[in-house]
Design a protein around this motif. Sequence first.
Motif, PDB file in Angstrom:
ATOM      1  N   TYR A  94      -3.764  25.625  -0.947  1.00 28.13           N
ATOM      2  CA  TYR A  94      -4.186  26.842  -0.035  1.00 28.13           C
ATOM      3  C   TYR A  94      -3.006  26.998   1.161  1.00 28.13           C
ATOM      4  CZ  TYR A  94      -8.199  27.930  -2.611  1.00 28.13           C
ATOM      5  OH  TYR A  94      -9.119  28.235  -3.547  1.00 28.13           O
ATOM      6  N   SER A 139      -7.946  18.877  -3.692  1.00 32.63           N
ATOM      7  CA  SER A 139      -7.496  20.278  -4.448  1.00 32.63           C
ATOM      8  C   SER A 139      -7.222  21.342  -3.415  1.00 32.63           C
ATOM      9  CB  SER A 139      -8.552  20.394  -5.197  1.00 32.63           C
ATOM     10  OG  SER A 139      -9.823  20.800  -4.948  1.00 32.63           O
ATOM     11  N   MET A 140      -7.885  21.122  -2.226  1.00 32.53           N
ATOM     12  CA  MET A 140      -7.803  22.283  -1.115  1.00 32.53           C
ATOM     13  C   MET A 140      -6.365  22.412  -0.659  1.00 32.53           C
ATOM     14  SD  MET A 140     -11.281  22.121   0.856  1.00 32.53           S
ATOM     15  CE  MET A 140     -10.682  23.483   1.902  1.00 32.53           C
ATOM     16  N   VAL A 181     -17.138  22.521  -4.483  1.00 29.09           N
ATOM     17  CA  VAL A 181     -15.649  22.248  -3.767  1.00 29.09           C
ATOM     18  C   VAL A 181     -14.591  22.060  -4.782  1.00 29.09           C
ATOM     19  CG1 VAL A 181     -14.079  21.487  -2.150  1.00 29.09           C
ATOM     20  CG2 VAL A 181     -16.698  21.724  -1.561  1.00 29.09           C
ATOM     21  N   MET A 182     -14.732  21.202  -5.707  1.00 33.21           N
ATOM     22  CA  MET A 182     -13.409  21.119  -6.667  1.00 33.21           C
ATOM     23  C   MET A 182     -13.297  22.190  -7.577  1.00 33.21           C
ATOM     24  SD  MET A 182     -13.013  17.208  -8.412  1.00 33.21           S
ATOM     25  CE  MET A 182     -14.092  17.595  -9.912  1.00 33.21           C
ATOM     26  N   PHE A 188     -17.571  26.709   0.808  1.00 38.57           N
ATOM     27  CA  PHE A 188     -17.279  25.440   1.626  1.00 38.57           C
ATOM     28  C   PHE A 188     -18.288  25.064   2.296  1.00 38.57           C
ATOM     29  CE2 PHE A 188     -15.141  22.369   4.604  1.00 38.57           C
ATOM     30  CZ  PHE A 188     -14.472  21.806   3.375  1.00 38.57           C
ATOM     31  N   TYR A 212     -14.817  25.552  -7.667  1.00 40.46           N
ATOM     32  CA  TYR A 212     -14.659  26.934  -7.181  1.00 40.46           C
ATOM     33  C   TYR A 212     -13.460  26.896  -6.302  1.00 40.46           C
ATOM     34  CZ  TYR A 212     -18.678  28.338  -9.582  1.00 40.46           C
ATOM     35  OH  TYR A 212     -19.439  28.686 -10.715  1.00 40.46           O
ATOM     36  N   ILE A 213     -13.460  26.014  -5.393  1.00 41.55           N
ATOM     37  CA  ILE A 213     -12.455  26.292  -4.088  1.00 41.55           C
ATOM     38  C   ILE A 213     -11.264  25.703  -4.942  1.00 41.55           C
ATOM     39  CG2 ILE A 213     -11.571  25.613  -2.029  1.00 41.55           C
ATOM     40  CD1 ILE A 213     -14.356  25.434  -1.119  1.00 41.55           C
ATOM     41  N   GLU A 240     -24.828  15.295  -2.884  1.00 44.61           N
ATOM     42  CA  GLU A 240     -23.145  15.317  -2.563  1.00 44.61           C
ATOM     43  C   GLU A 240     -22.394  15.508  -3.650  1.00 44.61           C
ATOM     44  OE1 GLU A 240     -25.133  12.444  -2.652  1.00 44.61           O
ATOM     45  OE2 GLU A 240     -24.334  10.849  -3.919  1.00 44.61           O
ATOM     46  N   PHE A 241     -23.143  15.027  -5.233  1.00 44.31           N
ATOM     47  CA  PHE A 241     -22.318  15.541  -6.351  1.00 44.31           C
ATOM     48  C   PHE A 241     -21.955  16.847  -6.619  1.00 44.31           C
ATOM     49  CE2 PHE A 241     -22.201  15.938 -10.832  1.00 44.31           C
ATOM     50  CZ  PHE A 241     -21.031  15.290 -11.216  1.00 44.31           C
ATOM     51  N   ALA A 278     -19.664   8.917  -3.493  1.00 47.61           N
ATOM     52  CA  ALA A 278     -18.895   9.985  -4.405  1.00 47.61           C
ATOM     53  C   ALA A 278     -17.440   9.957  -3.675  1.00 47.61           C
ATOM     54  CB  ALA A 278     -19.591  11.274  -4.778  1.00 47.61           C
ATOM     55  N   LEU A 283     -14.832  11.716  -6.099  1.00 49.09           N
ATOM     56  CA  LEU A 283     -15.010  12.999  -6.181  1.00 49.09           C
ATOM     57  C   LEU A 283     -14.375  13.794  -4.842  1.00 49.09           C
ATOM     58  CD1 LEU A 283     -18.371  13.602  -7.851  1.00 49.09           C
ATOM     59  CD2 LEU A 283     -16.183  14.508  -8.447  1.00 49.09           C
ATOM     60  N   TYR A 284     -14.994  13.005  -3.795  1.00 50.97           N
ATOM     61  CA  TYR A 284     -14.285  13.652  -2.383  1.00 50.97           C
ATOM     62  C   TYR A 284     -13.007  13.831  -2.482  1.00 50.97           C
ATOM     63  CZ  TYR A 284     -13.716  13.825   2.411  1.00 50.97           C
ATOM     64  OH  TYR A 284     -13.203  14.096   3.786  1.00 50.97           O
ATOM     65  N   LEU A 306     -10.854  14.129  -4.929  1.00 52.80           N
ATOM     66  CA  LEU A 306     -10.425  15.180  -5.929  1.00 52.80           C
ATOM     67  C   LEU A 306     -10.795  16.550  -5.204  1.00 52.80           C
ATOM     68  CD1 LEU A 306     -11.475  14.247  -9.263  1.00 52.80           C
ATOM     69  CD2 LEU A 306      -9.208  14.779  -8.732  1.00 52.80           C
ATOM     70  N   ALA A 307     -11.907  16.510  -4.628  1.00 56.61           N
ATOM     71  CA  ALA A 307     -12.276  17.918  -3.821  1.00 56.61           C
ATOM     72  C   ALA A 307     -11.411  18.409  -2.855  1.00 56.61           C
ATOM     73  CB  ALA A 307     -13.861  17.887  -3.531  1.00 56.61           C
ATOM     74  N   ILE A 308     -11.373  17.375  -1.902  1.00 60.03           N
ATOM     75  CA  ILE A 308     -10.599  17.915  -0.727  1.00 60.03           C
ATOM     76  C   ILE A 308      -9.018  18.085  -0.999  1.00 60.03           C
ATOM     77  CG2 ILE A 308     -10.064  17.219   1.567  1.00 60.03           C
ATOM     78  CD1 ILE A 308     -12.721  18.212   1.265  1.00 60.03           C
ATOM     79  N   MET A 326     -19.625  18.264  -4.226  1.00 58.69           N
ATOM     80  CA  MET A 326     -18.253  17.891  -4.443  1.00 58.69           C
ATOM     81  C   MET A 326     -17.938  18.871  -5.533  1.00 58.69           C
ATOM     82  SD  MET A 326     -17.167  15.537  -2.207  1.00 58.69           S
ATOM     83  CE  MET A 326     -18.119  14.706  -1.153  1.00 58.69           C
ATOM     84  N   VAL A 327     -18.454  18.879  -6.372  1.00 58.26           N
ATOM     85  CA  VAL A 327     -18.245  19.750  -7.832  1.00 58.26           C
ATOM     86  C   VAL A 327     -17.737  21.210  -7.384  1.00 58.26           C
ATOM     87  CG1 VAL A 327     -19.024  20.526  -9.984  1.00 58.26           C
ATOM     88  CG2 VAL A 327     -19.043  18.324  -9.423  1.00 58.26           C
ATOM     89  N   LEU A 366     -17.848   5.466  -8.632  1.00 60.92           N
ATOM     90  CA  LEU A 366     -17.253   6.633  -7.917  1.00 60.92           C
ATOM     91  C   LEU A 366     -16.725   6.300  -6.586  1.00 60.92           C
ATOM     92  CD1 LEU A 366     -19.108   9.914  -8.954  1.00 60.92           C
ATOM     93  CD2 LEU A 366     -16.787   9.392  -9.418  1.00 60.92           C
TER      94      LEU A 366
END
Lengths: 209, 357
Positions: free
Chosen positions: B143, B139-140, A59-60, A40, A62-63, A52-53, B129, B132-133, B135-137, A56-57, B189
Amino acid sequence: MNFTDFVFFVLAAILIIAALRVITARNPVHAVLNLILALFSAGGIWILLEAEFLAMVLVMVYIGAVMVLFLFVVMMLDIDQDRLRQGFWRYLPLGVVMGFIIVLELGLVLSNRYFLEMPVAPAPDISNTRLLGALLASEYVYPFELAAVVLLVALVGAVVLTFRGRKNGHHGDPAAQIRVRAADRLRIVQMPVEKDEPAEPQKEEQGAC
Amino acid sequence: METLMQTITQYGSGLFGAAWPSLWLVVWTLLKIIVLVVPVLTCVAYLTYFERKVIGYMHSRIGPNRVGPWGLFQPLADAGKAIFKEVITPSRANRKLYFIAPTLALAPAIAVWAVVPFGENLVVANIDASLLYILAIGSMSVYGLILAGWSSNSKYAFLGSMRAAAQVVSYEIAMGFALVVVLMVSGSLNLTDIVHAQQKGMGVDWGLNFLSWNWLPLLPLFVVFFISGIAETNRAPFDVAEGESEIVAGFHLEYSGMAFAIFFLAEYTEMILVSALTSLMFLGGWSSPVAFLPDGIWWLVAKICGLLFLFLWFRASFPRYRYDHIMRLGWKVFIPLTVFWLLLVGVWMLSPLNIWK
């Protein structure tokens, strides 16, 4: 030192501490969680680099996906802590040699002049994501497709290697179960709630006879 | 609104500008976060009241009606009760993770709101993005569930967290594909741009704006996205992660008091978030359904409320899915469906019939 530098140093410090904790933590679950923290923070540093892309990828993928499965496996394993630490001194020389080689390689790559040149400052109104997409779909389309095929092969390979035939469990067909209609299994019968009052005593008398 | 924000910005940068210009940016961002988070959490509190009332009426009951007029102070009473209850730790729990887990569940649910636009320029961070942000956050948040189940050192809680993790990871894929199609037709996006892309088209030319929103041409994806959203938030009928009849209460079995309440705070925040995202991406966000009415944040609020009502309606109407049926729906129905629509929309956009020019 401006604000961006400050953020960078904070993220870098967290990254290094977390990475150290990954290899020093006694509990494997803690190690995985520290790895997540390290990834992270790396994502944060990439955002500072205006990628930023990719951040984000990172984080998406791997995390959000890979580390979830890692955590899954580590939590379900029955790990014997003592046996895990048994061969430490025996493997230490090999580990030191490997670590030295990795540091050497990193040094060679990072001291290369291509990496020390500062990248061109990005134009303010060009989207990083759009550029990356255009490059992937034009110049690097074949390597990109090739990578996709390699991933697909790995996916199919993993399934083939681990699939040991269907066990004879209670496997139902969910589609058939969903299509079940109540009318096939259940017969609804009309029944009067109350019997006719005058008719009743007569029946009883007949029964008594 | 615009001028007010400009005035505040000017005043603020004048106040801090001389000493350290970055400091004002931090203060201003913090102010925006407070202005965003406080209403969201208030909505969460009243969503619980709304839920109990709606489900109550659907069951021919009255629902909460004792605390305050029409039971309106019930959420406050619940919060007070949760705060003053003892937080019990199981004796062999992993204490550190046991207390980190609720935080890890709540933090991503709130952090995602940073990129949700409520109107033109009404957004904390208008980043490129933003999808994407999300989706990324988003997905966390899994946990929190996994760690809660594992750290409480209880078999039922662990089973619940395993179920939750599998479910969230599966439905994220279908959700991601639905988002990919939306970004294909919008060409961006950025959520603000996605709303803008829905404000033009044939429907707008006729004065019937709601016909050119994404829900109509992408109807299957709209349905898939919303149902996946319900599954992502572990709401009924997809709440096997806390199936009371099988595994007592699932991942939050050992939690009590405020630690327990935080899991619910996270769940309801995510419910509002899924409704907000669905309204922004498929229902035109803050744009008005017909041409003669002005656009505005109230349309977004109305759409979110309508979708939240659907959440509660589903909970009151459907029995809980069985675990293997959930997995089947996610992997064998939704993912092939979304992949097929991805291809179909791709072909549609390249054909002369393209409506998203």
